[in-house]
Design an enzyme around this catalytic site. Sequence first.
Site, PDB file in Angstrom:
ATOM      1  N   ARG A 154      15.879   0.463   2.400  1.00 34.99           N
ATOM      2  CA  ARG A 154      15.073   0.544   1.186  1.00 34.99           C
ATOM      3  C   ARG A 154      15.957   0.484  -0.036  1.00 34.99           C
ATOM      4  O   ARG A 154      17.117   0.872  -0.010  1.00 34.99           O
ATOM      5  CB  ARG A 154      14.316   1.879   1.155  1.00 34.99           C
ATOM      6  CG  ARG A 154      13.317   2.032   2.245  1.00 34.99           C
ATOM      7  CD  ARG A 154      12.100   1.191   1.999  1.00 34.99           C
ATOM      8  NE  ARG A 154      11.025   1.649   2.854  1.00 34.99           N
ATOM      9  CZ  ARG A 154       9.746   1.639   2.505  1.00 34.99           C
ATOM     10  NH1 ARG A 154       9.384   1.202   1.332  1.00 34.99           N
ATOM     11  NH2 ARG A 154       8.840   2.062   3.333  1.00 34.99           N
ATOM     12  N   PRO A 190       0.830  -1.209   0.000  1.00 34.75           N
ATOM     13  CA  PRO A 190       0.000   0.000   0.000  1.00 34.75           C
ATOM     14  C   PRO A 190       0.861   1.253   0.000  1.00 34.75           C
ATOM     15  O   PRO A 190       1.824   1.341   0.740  1.00 34.75           O
ATOM     16  CB  PRO A 190      -0.782  -0.089   1.315  1.00 34.75           C
ATOM     17  CG  PRO A 190      -0.392  -1.340   1.983  1.00 34.75           C
ATOM     18  CD  PRO A 190       0.774  -1.930   1.259  1.00 34.75           C
ATOM     19  N   GLU A 191       0.527   2.216  -0.826  1.00 37.17           N
ATOM     20  CA  GLU A 191       1.132   3.530  -0.754  1.00 37.17           C
ATOM     21  C   GLU A 191      -0.014   4.503  -0.534  1.00 37.17           C
ATOM     22  O   GLU A 191      -1.163   4.096  -0.385  1.00 37.17           O
ATOM     23  CB  GLU A 191       1.893   3.842  -2.046  1.00 37.17           C
ATOM     24  CG  GLU A 191       2.996   2.831  -2.298  1.00 37.17           C
ATOM     25  CD  GLU A 191       4.214   3.410  -3.006  1.00 37.17           C
ATOM     26  OE1 GLU A 191       4.299   4.641  -3.150  1.00 37.17           O
ATOM     27  OE2 GLU A 191       5.089   2.625  -3.387  1.00 37.17           O
ATOM     28  N   LYS A 212      -0.451   7.136   4.660  1.00 28.59           N
ATOM     29  CA  LYS A 212      -0.851   5.740   4.843  1.00 28.59           C
ATOM     30  C   LYS A 212      -1.723   5.548   6.083  1.00 28.59           C
ATOM     31  O   LYS A 212      -1.979   4.425   6.489  1.00 28.59           O
ATOM     32  CB  LYS A 212       0.396   4.866   4.930  1.00 28.59           C
ATOM     33  CG  LYS A 212       1.241   4.956   3.668  1.00 28.59           C
ATOM     34  CD  LYS A 212       2.478   4.094   3.797  1.00 28.59           C
ATOM     35  CE  LYS A 212       3.487   4.486   2.746  1.00 28.59           C
ATOM     36  NZ  LYS A 212       4.744   3.761   2.908  1.00 28.59           N
ATOM     37  N   ASN A 225       7.719   3.687  -1.732  1.00 24.98           N
ATOM     38  CA  ASN A 225       8.942   3.446  -2.476  1.00 24.98           C
ATOM     39  C   ASN A 225       8.769   3.546  -3.991  1.00 24.98           C
ATOM     40  O   ASN A 225       9.633   4.062  -4.691  1.00 24.98           O
ATOM     41  CB  ASN A 225       9.536   2.092  -2.095  1.00 24.98           C
ATOM     42  CG  ASN A 225      11.040   2.076  -2.267  1.00 24.98           C
ATOM     43  OD1 ASN A 225      11.729   2.950  -1.742  1.00 24.98           O
ATOM     44  ND2 ASN A 225      11.540   1.127  -3.021  1.00 24.98           N
TER      45      ASN A 225
END
Length: 291
Positions: free
Chosen positions: A258, A2-3, A55, A172
Amino acid sequence: MPEGDTIFRAATVLRRVLAGQVVTGFEITAPKVSAAVRDDEIVGSTVKAIESNGKHLFIHFDTPHEVVLHTHMKMSGSWHVYRPGERWWQPEKEARVVIRTANVVAPCFHPPIVELLAAKELALHRVVGRLGPDIIGDEFDVDEALRRLREKQDRDIATALLDQSVISGIGNVFKVEALFLAKLSPWAPVRDLSDDQLRAVVAQARKLIRLNRSGGERRTRFSLDPSDRMWVDERAGLPCHVCGTRVEHGWHPGEDVRKSWYCPHCQNVKPEDVYRAAPVPAMRMPHRERL
Ligand SMILES: [Zn+2]
């Protein structure tokens, strides 16, 4: 994963089916509950508002203390909406929250954060009170975003863009794609970038995330081949769509390790710029499943 676009969409759907409806059932497993609220007030109350910020998703109930259900999706959470009696896509025992009305059953699966608090406590909340401007919102304050980026001068731009206290809602995928379109190295320190460069990358991220907010498969470019939906994200070893150079990827230091994908030519990334430490095993946490 999810973004901000996914949560925005979840809020839109939940608002459509829940807002103004009377709650006929409310089940919650292991929430953090503020002393200022009682969860047994929720059944019989009305769903007053549903909001998202990055989020984070907030459902307000019209109870004496205006209870707010806060869920944060991180990598793993998702809301579903069903008709009463309809079969769920995930086992019922995996739902941490279930909201029922006369017409709808809305379970939330695997949210890492579930808490109940009073509306007046939101501004003081450790995380929520510090969130940066919401990149997807109509009233996004770009100057405030820039001010907060400048507070992270020593960070690399990729890490700063993911910091939800700087800008809320960039994940990301949109980070990687926006940096490519703005022709910036993910490892460039914020202090080395001009205001115009920062504005450009933020504008790209906002454009991409808003293009994706109505749903469908997430994409940042439109080509005849539907498998070519991204400029560089997850395309290591494939040719850059612009210059043909091989797309590469590298890691960023920090607690929440990341990856960035990039075109060494278009984004002017030298091999020595890329952080080389091996990824830590904590990356493979079992609860990180797809949305
Ligand atoms: Zn290129």
